[in-house]
Write an enzyme that holds these catalytic residues in place. Structure first.
Site, PDB file in Angstrom:
ATOM      1  N   GLU A  19      -8.474  -4.863   4.894  1.00 18.21           N
ATOM      2  CA  GLU A  19      -8.342  -4.630   3.450  1.00 18.21           C
ATOM      3  C   GLU A  19      -7.166  -5.399   2.869  1.00 18.21           C
ATOM      4  O   GLU A  19      -7.235  -5.908   1.750  1.00 18.21           O
ATOM      5  CB  GLU A  19      -8.164  -3.122   3.194  1.00 18.21           C
ATOM      6  CG  GLU A  19      -9.442  -2.335   3.447  1.00 18.21           C
ATOM      7  CD  GLU A  19      -9.176  -0.884   3.768  1.00 18.21           C
ATOM      8  OE1 GLU A  19      -8.658  -0.611   4.871  1.00 18.21           O
ATOM      9  OE2 GLU A  19      -9.491  -0.019   2.942  1.00 18.21           O
ATOM     10  N   ASN A  55       0.882  -1.175   0.000  1.00 17.62           N
ATOM     11  CA  ASN A  55       0.000   0.000   0.000  1.00 17.62           C
ATOM     12  C   ASN A  55       0.920   1.226   0.000  1.00 17.62           C
ATOM     13  O   ASN A  55       1.476   1.596   1.034  1.00 17.62           O
ATOM     14  CB  ASN A  55      -0.884  -0.047   1.253  1.00 17.62           C
ATOM     15  CG  ASN A  55      -1.876   1.097   1.311  1.00 17.62           C
ATOM     16  OD1 ASN A  55      -1.823   2.020   0.500  1.00 17.62           O
ATOM     17  ND2 ASN A  55      -2.778   1.042   2.270  1.00 17.62           N
ATOM     18  N   HIS A  90     -13.063   3.188  -0.409  1.00 13.34           N
ATOM     19  CA  HIS A  90     -13.094   2.201   0.691  1.00 13.34           C
ATOM     20  C   HIS A  90     -13.762   0.891   0.256  1.00 13.34           C
ATOM     21  O   HIS A  90     -14.207   0.111   1.100  1.00 13.34           O
ATOM     22  CB  HIS A  90     -13.903   2.706   1.914  1.00 13.34           C
ATOM     23  CG  HIS A  90     -13.255   3.797   2.703  1.00 13.34           C
ATOM     24  ND1 HIS A  90     -13.993   4.739   3.386  1.00 13.34           N
ATOM     25  CD2 HIS A  90     -11.956   4.079   2.948  1.00 13.34           C
ATOM     26  CE1 HIS A  90     -13.178   5.576   4.011  1.00 13.34           C
ATOM     27  NE2 HIS A  90     -11.942   5.196   3.755  1.00 13.34           N
ATOM     28  N   ARG A  99      -2.663  -2.113  -3.264  1.00  9.48           N
ATOM     29  CA  ARG A  99      -3.869  -1.331  -3.018  1.00  9.48           C
ATOM     30  C   ARG A  99      -3.824  -0.109  -3.934  1.00  9.48           C
ATOM     31  O   ARG A  99      -2.875   0.676  -3.902  1.00  9.48           O
ATOM     32  CB  ARG A  99      -3.916  -0.861  -1.576  1.00  9.48           C
ATOM     33  CG  ARG A  99      -5.172  -0.080  -1.366  1.00  9.48           C
ATOM     34  CD  ARG A  99      -5.263   0.555  -0.026  1.00  9.48           C
ATOM     35  NE  ARG A  99      -6.556   1.226   0.030  1.00  9.48           N
ATOM     36  CZ  ARG A  99      -6.899   2.082   0.945  1.00  9.48           C
ATOM     37  NH1 ARG A  99      -6.067   2.391   1.903  1.00  9.48           N
ATOM     38  NH2 ARG A  99      -8.077   2.647   0.900  1.00  9.48           N
ATOM     39  N   ARG A 103     -12.109  16.209   6.899  1.00 13.03           N
ATOM     40  CA  ARG A 103     -12.863  16.480   5.662  1.00 13.03           C
ATOM     41  C   ARG A 103     -14.302  16.875   5.989  1.00 13.03           C
ATOM     42  O   ARG A 103     -14.903  16.295   6.890  1.00 13.03           O
ATOM     43  CB  ARG A 103     -12.877  15.230   4.765  1.00 13.03           C
ATOM     44  CG  ARG A 103     -11.590  15.005   4.016  1.00 13.03           C
ATOM     45  CD  ARG A 103     -11.607  13.696   3.273  1.00 13.03           C
ATOM     46  NE  ARG A 103     -10.734  12.728   3.913  1.00 13.03           N
ATOM     47  CZ  ARG A 103     -10.661  11.446   3.568  1.00 13.03           C
ATOM     48  NH1 ARG A 103     -11.397  10.965   2.595  1.00 13.03           N
ATOM     49  NH2 ARG A 103      -9.846  10.633   4.199  1.00 13.03           N
TER      50      ARG A 103
END
Ligand code: AMP
Length: 399
Positions: free
Chosen positions: A385, A7, A179, A90, A240
């Protein structure tokens, strides 16, 4: 077979080496400060961690160091790189074309370059990670697993924005969703916990972390999700803003004489829990401040809970029901208060939790927190993940 999962971020690179015979992680770690110094932390279960400052000029250096450590006589876990069957990467964005996990060849790489414009933050580092592995491990298959691909089956009426249609055609402006690998993993786990095929279930997954998103999974397919063209849409997050009235941005730009980059910085780095509370982007710290009487911290948490409820409710309406509501990621897995607040007054929808089980839910394990007899199962499921990426990679390699 052993699968290496990578990743890559702009100055960091996380790795995990899986033994897919039993799904265990045999080593993992993090390279940091790539291009601006360099450091590595290398972990092996049951053994002491290794950390060092090492110059890492590029992602190539980082991958070379990871392989050196994995095969090191003292710190390693494999005797040679030959033991690694393939590498899974990823990749946040697969655009409209890379709709499934796929082996990355020249053509796929070229496509990833072509969509950097709509994925400027996460695209370039992912490409660097893939290119470094292609260069250093020439004989290994490199597989891309895309956060967006779980959303490839959404209806056009869900992913098209009500803007002039030409912007979709010209620039690919549409809802992509993010996601996805986490939502795919968690929804599959939820079906397993319920003991029914996912093809028969309606599941809402709340991935609540520093970045947060909610996805409606109907009959195993993601039919809607709260993130959009970028991972900015939907819920308020650590820093955010989440969804906003679009015209307030142009108003603010005029009032404060802001450039597009300024406004991007505000809505990505200075908003959300941090922006409203003025305390922190970390939910735990905002919670402590709220308990101490900080009213803006209270407000930030009320907004987060309210937004989650609204989105969950809208997805239940879209799916005409719900069998399971699943919580995952940093806040979803660990914060019993947020879970309890989200599930409060949802009994009309069959969502009722056992507050004691919820409060005492052990960390890091999947658990059913529903009240006995509740129509909807409410579940806490740790996301993984990386394991999902390793599984996809294994499938493609053994095909
Ligand atoms: P993630 O991005 O998934 O690592 O999640 C980060 C968020 O999870 C931060 O807002 C943390 O405050 C929150 N978080 C992590 N651990 C806990 C915990 N034990 N209790 C409450 N929130 C937590």
């Amino acid at each position: 077979m052993k699968i290496l999962v990578i990743n890559a971020g702009s100055s960091s690179l996380k790795y995990q080496l899986f033994d897919m015979d039993d799904g265990s992680v045999i080593a993992k770690g993090l390279c940091e400060k790539i291009g601006i110094g360099g450091a590595i932390t290398h972990k092996r279960p049951g053994k002491e961690n290794y950390s060092a400052e090492v110059e890492l000029k590029s992602h190539d250096d980082a991958i070379a160091l990871v392989l050196k450590l994995l095969t090191d006589a003292e710190l390693g876990v494999i005797s040679s790189v030959d033991e690694i069957g393939a590498v899974g990467h990823r990749v946040a964005h697969g655009g409209e074309k890379l709709r499934r996990s796929t082996v990355i060849g020249d053509e796929e790489l070229e496509y990833l370059y072509s969509i950097v414009g709509i994925n400027p933050l996460h695209g370039p580092p992912a490409i660097k990670g893939i290119e470094a592995c292609r260069k250093i491990m020439k004989d290994k298959l490199q597989v891309g697993v895309f956060d967006t691909s779980f959303y490839s089956d959404m209806a056009d009426s869900t992913y098209i924005y009500a803007l002039p249609y030409e912007y979709y055609e010209k620039y690919g402006i549409r809802k992509y969703g993010f996601h996805g690998t986490s939502h795919r993993f968690v929804s599959a786990q939820a079906a397993e916990m319920i003991g029914k095929p996912i093809e028969e279930l309606k599941i809402v997954v709340c991935h609540l972390g520093n970045g947060s998103s909610i996805t409606a999974v109907k009959n195993g397919k993601a039919i809607d999700t709260s993130m959009g063209f970028t991972p900015q849409d939907g819920l308020p997050m650590g820093t955010r803003s989440g969804a906003l009235d679009p015209s307030l941005l142009t108003y603010l730009m005029k009032q404060e004489d802001l450039t597009p980059d300024d406004i991007d910085n505000i809505i990505n780095k200075k908003s959300g829990l941090l922006g409203v509370s003025g305390v922190s982007s970390d939910c735990r710290e905002v919670m402590i401040a709220a308990k101490d009487g900080n009213d803006r911290a209270r407000l930030a948490l009320d907004m987060l809970v309210g937004s989650i409820k609204k989105i969950v409710g809208s997805y239940i309406a879209e799916m005409n029901g719900i069998d399971a509501l699943a919580f995952t990621a940093g806040i979803g897995e660990n914060d019993a208060t947020i879970r309890e607040r989200v599930c409060k007054d949802m009994d009309y929808l069959g969502i009722e939790i056992d507050t004691d089980v919820n409060k005492n839910a052990p960390r890091g394990t999947k658990i059913d927190i529903s009240k006995a007899g509740a129509k909807t199962k409410t579940l806490v499921i740790p996301t993984d993940e990386e394991y999902m990426i390793a599984l996809d990679t294994l499938k493609l390699v053994t095909k």
